[in-house]
Design a protein around this motif. Structure first.
Motif, PDB file in Angstrom:
ATOM      1  N   ARG A  59     -24.316   7.782 -36.669  1.00  0.00           N
ATOM      2  CA  ARG A  59     -23.210   7.339 -35.815  1.00  0.00           C
ATOM      3  C   ARG A  59     -22.162   8.442 -35.666  1.00  0.00           C
ATOM      4  NH1 ARG A  59     -21.577   5.316 -31.462  1.00  0.00           N
ATOM      5  NH2 ARG A  59     -19.663   4.062 -31.531  1.00  0.00           N
ATOM      6  N   GLU A  93     -23.350  10.803 -33.074  1.00  0.00           N
ATOM      7  CA  GLU A  93     -23.185  10.248 -31.724  1.00  0.00           C
ATOM      8  C   GLU A  93     -21.756  10.409 -31.235  1.00  0.00           C
ATOM      9  OE1 GLU A  93     -26.544   6.681 -32.315  1.00  0.00           O
ATOM     10  OE2 GLU A  93     -24.392   6.224 -32.267  1.00  0.00           O
ATOM     11  N   LEU A  94     -20.802  10.155 -32.132  1.00  0.00           N
ATOM     12  CA  LEU A  94     -19.389  10.264 -31.760  1.00  0.00           C
ATOM     13  C   LEU A  94     -18.975  11.715 -31.554  1.00  0.00           C
ATOM     14  CD1 LEU A  94     -18.070   7.491 -34.138  1.00  0.00           C
ATOM     15  CD2 LEU A  94     -17.903   7.466 -31.636  1.00  0.00           C
ATOM     16  N   GLN A  98     -20.043  12.224 -28.057  1.00  0.00           N
ATOM     17  CA  GLN A  98     -19.257  11.416 -27.131  1.00  0.00           C
ATOM     18  C   GLN A  98     -17.841  11.946 -26.959  1.00  0.00           C
ATOM     19  OE1 GLN A  98     -18.988   7.308 -28.324  1.00  0.00           O
ATOM     20  NE2 GLN A  98     -18.151   6.633 -26.380  1.00  0.00           N
ATOM     21  N   LEU A 148     -13.979   3.865 -33.403  1.00  0.00           N
ATOM     22  CA  LEU A 148     -15.165   3.527 -32.615  1.00  0.00           C
ATOM     23  C   LEU A 148     -16.436   3.415 -33.444  1.00  0.00           C
ATOM     24  CD1 LEU A 148     -14.551   5.938 -29.599  1.00  0.00           C
ATOM     25  CD2 LEU A 148     -14.530   3.447 -29.483  1.00  0.00           C
ATOM     26  N   HIS A 151     -17.852   1.504 -35.543  1.00  0.00           N
ATOM     27  CA  HIS A 151     -18.638   0.270 -35.651  1.00  0.00           C
ATOM     28  C   HIS A 151     -18.931  -0.357 -34.295  1.00  0.00           C
ATOM     29  CE1 HIS A 151     -14.442  -0.755 -35.493  1.00  0.00           C
ATOM     30  NE2 HIS A 151     -14.676  -2.046 -35.400  1.00  0.00           N
ATOM     31  N   LYS A 152     -18.751   0.422 -33.225  1.00  0.00           N
ATOM     32  CA  LYS A 152     -19.036   0.003 -31.853  1.00  0.00           C
ATOM     33  C   LYS A 152     -18.282  -1.282 -31.474  1.00  0.00           C
ATOM     34  CE  LYS A 152     -23.601   2.174 -31.736  1.00  0.00           C
ATOM     35  NZ  LYS A 152     -25.045   2.001 -31.458  1.00  0.00           N
ATOM     36  N   ARG A 157     -15.990  -4.016 -29.420  1.00  0.00           N
ATOM     37  CA  ARG A 157     -15.868  -4.406 -28.011  1.00  0.00           C
ATOM     38  C   ARG A 157     -14.488  -4.074 -27.462  1.00  0.00           C
ATOM     39  NH1 ARG A 157     -17.514 -10.535 -27.184  1.00  0.00           N
ATOM     40  NH2 ARG A 157     -16.877  -9.942 -25.066  1.00  0.00           N
ATOM     41  N   LEU A 215     -14.801   4.871 -21.663  1.00  0.00           N
ATOM     42  CA  LEU A 215     -14.978   3.681 -22.495  1.00  0.00           C
ATOM     43  C   LEU A 215     -14.734   2.410 -21.690  1.00  0.00           C
ATOM     44  CD1 LEU A 215     -13.207   4.952 -25.737  1.00  0.00           C
ATOM     45  CD2 LEU A 215     -15.655   4.483 -25.483  1.00  0.00           C
ATOM     46  N   GLU A 224     -17.632   1.616 -19.570  1.00  0.00           N
ATOM     47  CA  GLU A 224     -18.737   1.072 -20.359  1.00  0.00           C
ATOM     48  C   GLU A 224     -18.527  -0.402 -20.700  1.00  0.00           C
ATOM     49  OE1 GLU A 224     -18.938   3.638 -23.722  1.00  0.00           O
ATOM     50  OE2 GLU A 224     -19.781   5.334 -22.604  1.00  0.00           O
ATOM     51  N   HIS A 263     -15.624  -1.766 -22.265  1.00  0.00           N
ATOM     52  CA  HIS A 263     -14.680  -2.068 -23.336  1.00  0.00           C
ATOM     53  C   HIS A 263     -13.356  -2.590 -22.777  1.00  0.00           C
ATOM     54  CE1 HIS A 263     -16.922  -0.171 -26.663  1.00  0.00           C
ATOM     55  NE2 HIS A 263     -17.333   0.701 -25.743  1.00  0.00           N
TER      56      HIS A 263
END
Length: 251
Positions: free
Chosen positions: A120, A123-124, A127, A155, A157-158, A160, A186, A189, A191
């Motif tokens: 993760r 990924e960040l 991003q 971010l 823990h992904k 909403r 974001l 996407e 959010h």
């Protein structure tokens, strides 16, 4: 989605008369939609941070209610915390850890195992475009770099919904533009993004919806076009002055 209804918070005045209260937030109601950026705009001391802390379940309201993604901030705080990413004002990061280590640590705190946390974090890094400083200790980072690391933690823990307390404070022009780009992406996407600011240009450039807060109350809540129309002004600064009830001086 965030729905706030009549939120209020009072504090006892230190050294004051018995039962004397200081109003932090008195009557805050607004809605922040999914897939949209909502700005909470107001001067310093207006109640912005207190409002965000209540929504993040860090402060218990004295009255009123709010839901975040369908969960009550008072009756289901744990579910709210799982659903949100929260970036507090001037969020500290651990200076002796690298950017990657800061992110991995928080990923493990929220329940990811070591492998998932490292994945993760990677990924960040992509991003948020942190390649240049990802493996460096954060001691000596610029404010923009610190903000990216703190945002990555929010971010990890992904969530909403994102709640950001003056995220561009202290950033230079280029760092501010970069963060705006991230926030817009974001939002696209899906959010729900709520952020506070006292900078008119920032809110006007970024927000789909604006809630103006003054003296602990929401003075007006609408789109930028709606606020300009209802106040009869051509720019947000003049509309803000009208909304909070000050005397507008025109040259």
């Amino acid at each position: 989605m965030i729905k706030a209804n009549g939120l209020a918070k009072f504090y006892k005045r230190k050294g004051g008369k018995k039962n004397e209260k200081v109003v932090a937030v008195e009557d805050v109601s607004f809605t922040a939609e999914d897939g949209a950026i909502t700005g909470l705009l107001g001067p310093n001391g207006a109640g912005k941070s207190t409002t965000l802390r209540m929504l993040a379940t860090l402060v218990v309201p004295d009255s009123g209610s709010a839901e975040v993604d369908g969960f009550s901030i008072t009756n289901d705080a744990i579910s709210v915390r799982r659903s949100i990413g929260y970036l507090p004002h001037n969020a500290g990061i651990y200076p002796r850890l690298t950017a990657e280590e800061n992110i991995v640590y928080f990923a493990e705190v929220v329940g990811l195992d070591k492998k998932q946390a490292q994945q993760r974090a990677g990924e960040l890094c992509e991003q948020l475009e942190m390649h240049d400083f990802f493996l460096r200790r954060t001691e000596g980072f610029s404010q923009g770099q610190k903000t990216k690391v703190a945002l990555a933690r929010a971010l990890v823990h992904k969530p909403r919904t994102l709640i950001l307390d003056e995220p561009t404070n202290g950033l230079d022009v280029m760092a501010m533009r970069g963060l705006r780009k991230i926030i817009r992406r974001l939002s696209e996407e899906g959010h729900c993004i709520l952020f506070s600011s006292h900078v008119m240009q920032e809110v006007a450039a970024l927000c789909d919806h604006i809630a103006i807060i003054s003296d602990g109350k929401i003075a007006i809540s609408d789109s930028l076009a709606g606020i300009l129309s209802s106040t009869g002004q051509k720019d947000l600064e003049d509309a803000f002055v009208i909304a909070i009830g000050e005397q507008l001086e025109l040259e």
